[in-house]
Design an enzyme around this catalytic site. Structure first.
Site, mmCIF file in Angstrom:
data_model
loop_
_atom_site.group_PDB
_atom_site.id
_atom_site.type_symbol
_atom_site.label_atom_id
_atom_site.label_comp_id
_atom_site.label_asym_id
_atom_site.label_seq_id
_atom_site.Cartn_x
_atom_site.Cartn_y
_atom_site.Cartn_z
ATOM 1 N N SER A 102 0.826 -1.207 0.000
ATOM 2 C CA SER A 102 0.000 0.000 0.000
ATOM 3 C C SER A 102 0.866 1.266 0.000
ATOM 4 C CB SER A 102 -0.965 -0.026 1.186
ATOM 5 O OG SER A 102 -1.923 0.995 1.099
ATOM 6 N N ASP A 241 -2.121 6.201 -3.876
ATOM 7 C CA ASP A 241 -1.103 5.507 -3.098
ATOM 8 C C ASP A 241 -0.557 4.346 -3.928
ATOM 9 O OD1 ASP A 241 -3.332 3.859 -2.921
ATOM 10 O OD2 ASP A 241 -2.916 3.230 -0.876
ATOM 11 N N ASP A 243 -0.971 1.180 -4.150
ATOM 12 C CA ASP A 243 -1.840 0.169 -4.764
ATOM 13 C C ASP A 243 -3.134 0.756 -5.323
ATOM 14 O OD1 ASP A 243 -2.908 0.613 -2.183
ATOM 15 O OD2 ASP A 243 -3.785 -1.381 -2.118
ATOM 16 N N ASP A 245 -5.821 2.286 -4.120
ATOM 17 C CA ASP A 245 -7.160 2.300 -3.511
ATOM 18 C C ASP A 245 -7.424 3.583 -2.722
ATOM 19 O OD1 ASP A 245 -5.538 1.766 -1.327
ATOM 20 O OD2 ASP A 245 -6.698 0.051 -0.606
#
Length: 444
Positions: A102, A241, A243, A245
């Protein structure tokens, strides 16, 4: 159900090479996932990852464990977390796995898992997987191995899904947008989506090398994005960010627009369009100004525990469709089953078009309360809950800050640190109290 040892706020996460992000553990984890989640008619599990240098190695190990149970895999390659959620549901898979750390630095990595309906696992299923991990790994009958395949053109599949959530005539040609992809999972997809819709796109951090993910970029570090928005006279900036999401925005004047403001903008638009169902789910970190702003509109607010899964579960419990975290997780259940930075961004852009307003205008319809956030990183855990000074602050802070105030002190679910949030109407008092709490915890 007892205490979860490995699964935390958002899956399993840690430093690569340190338990639990080790080859031995991930082999058993893959095996356990295959047994617990893979045994249905389809017997296939989607796997995607972000751009970290450790991603392909961890994927290979995890995949071996899954294949050994007779369950096949479909590899998506480097894709946003929300894309894996979509593929899991649309391709009728048993589960979906994202290998990502993340917003953390490159040396961290982790595992997020989606159930067959594209939503994060419940704690009960996580516990079942942890229980299986404790068992002895059974070497497979090689004749019964699963098969490993690639998803054909996953980028196009996901781009089409994002676009189909919005009117066919959505035209972004009036916008200059700075995209900060954090050298992460959105580095290919995000620029293409916004360019396809007509925007003039200037990209930042789209050259991942395995170790530069989130480095001086992305939703947790928007200083560079602010500067480029101003220097290019752009209409707005979007920072995802690692990843994809989360999204944090920057208006044309260089001001940050966080998840609290974004969900207020969207909720107000949904109310106007008669699309709002119930109210908005936030967390204990949601700015008091947003809560009061929603109240003025007659929109109920309900706090959930920190974590986008908790936000999702509270939305489902209330039978609502909107929820968000300050950090930029925006859940729009009428469009997707999980937080999605790209879809949230498109919804805000559509709102700007519909109302003939800038992002600055939309976000300044509410007055945010001053908030100060501190992360106290620890070499060893500290039992702050039992400290008398800390407890006195937590019970008496309203005497210092006034009635419209909050103090939150909690352990992070993703990093080895204590997170502090102090909120009130007087910034100086808020700042001083936050610093005092931080120093007190460091001295424990």
């Amino acid at each position: 159900m007892t205490f979860l040892q490995y699964f935390k706020t958002d899956g399993i996460r840690g430093k690569v090479g340190v338990n639990p992000i080790t080859p031995d553990f991930l082999l058993k984890l893959g095996w356990s996932i295959g047994i617990v989640l893979g045994k249905n008619k389809t017997q296939k599990i989607i796997i995607g990852r972000d751009t970290r240098i450790s991603g392909t190695m961890l994927q290979s190990i995890l995949e071996f464990g899954i294949l050994s149970t007779g369950v096949s895999t479909l590899l998506a390659g480097c894709m946003p977390t929300s894309a894996i959620s979509y593929f899991t549901k649309s391709l009728n898979a048993s589960a979906g796995i994202v290998i990502s750390g993340s917003h953390n630095p490159f040396y961290d990595n982790g595992i997020k898992i989606f159930y067959k309906n594209g939503v994060k696992l419940t704690k009960e299923i996580e516990f079942s997987i942890e229980q299986k991990v404790q068992h002895t790994f059974l070497y497979p009958d090689y004749v019964n191995f699963g098969h490993s395949n690639n998803i054909l053109d996953p980028e196009s599949l996901y781009i089409d899904f994002c676009k189909k959530n919005f009117p066919k005539d959505l035209n972004l040609s009036k916008f200059t947008i700075i995209l900060d992809c954090a050298n992460g999972a959105t580095f290919k997809i995000a620029p293409k989506i916004f360019e396809d819709l007509g925007a003039r796109v200037i990209t930042v951090a789209i050259n991942p090398n395995g170790v530069n993910i989130n480095q001086n970029s992305g939703s947790t570090n928007i200083l560079m994005l602010k500067k480029i928005v101003l220097s290019e006279s752009a209409d707005l900036g979007l920072a995802f960010d690692g990843d994809g999401d989360r999204v944090i925005m920057v208006d044309h004047l260089g001001n940050q627009v966080d998840g609290d403001q974004i969900i207020y903008i969207i909720a107000k638009e949904y109310l106007k369009e008669n699309k709002l169902k119930g109210g908005v789910v936030g967390t204990s970190m949601t700015n008091m100004g947003v809560i009061l702003g929603l109240k003025k509109l007659g929109i109920p607010f309900c706090p959930a525990q920190i974590g986008d899964r908790n936000v999702y579960e509270k939305i489902k419990e209330k039978k609502w469709i909107l929820g968000a975290e300050k950090s930029g997780h925006i859940v729009l259940l009428d469009k997707h089953s999980t937080g999605d930075g790209i879809i949230a961004s498109l919804q805000v852009l559509l709102t700007m078009i519909n109302n003939h307003m800038t992002l600055y205008d939309l976000s300044n319809q509410i007055k945010l309360f001053p908030q100060v956030f501190l992360n106290i990183f620890l070499k060893q855990d500290k039992d702050f809950e039992k400290d008398i000074k800390i407890q006195n602050i937590l019970t008496q802070y309203k005497n210092i800050l006034g009635q419209n105030s909050r103090v939150l002190v909690r352990r992070s679910g993703t990093e080895p640190c204590i997170r502090i949030m102090v909120e009130g109407e007087d910034y100086l008092k808020v700042y001083e109290l936050a610093q005092y709490i931080g120093k007190t915890i460091k001295l424990l």
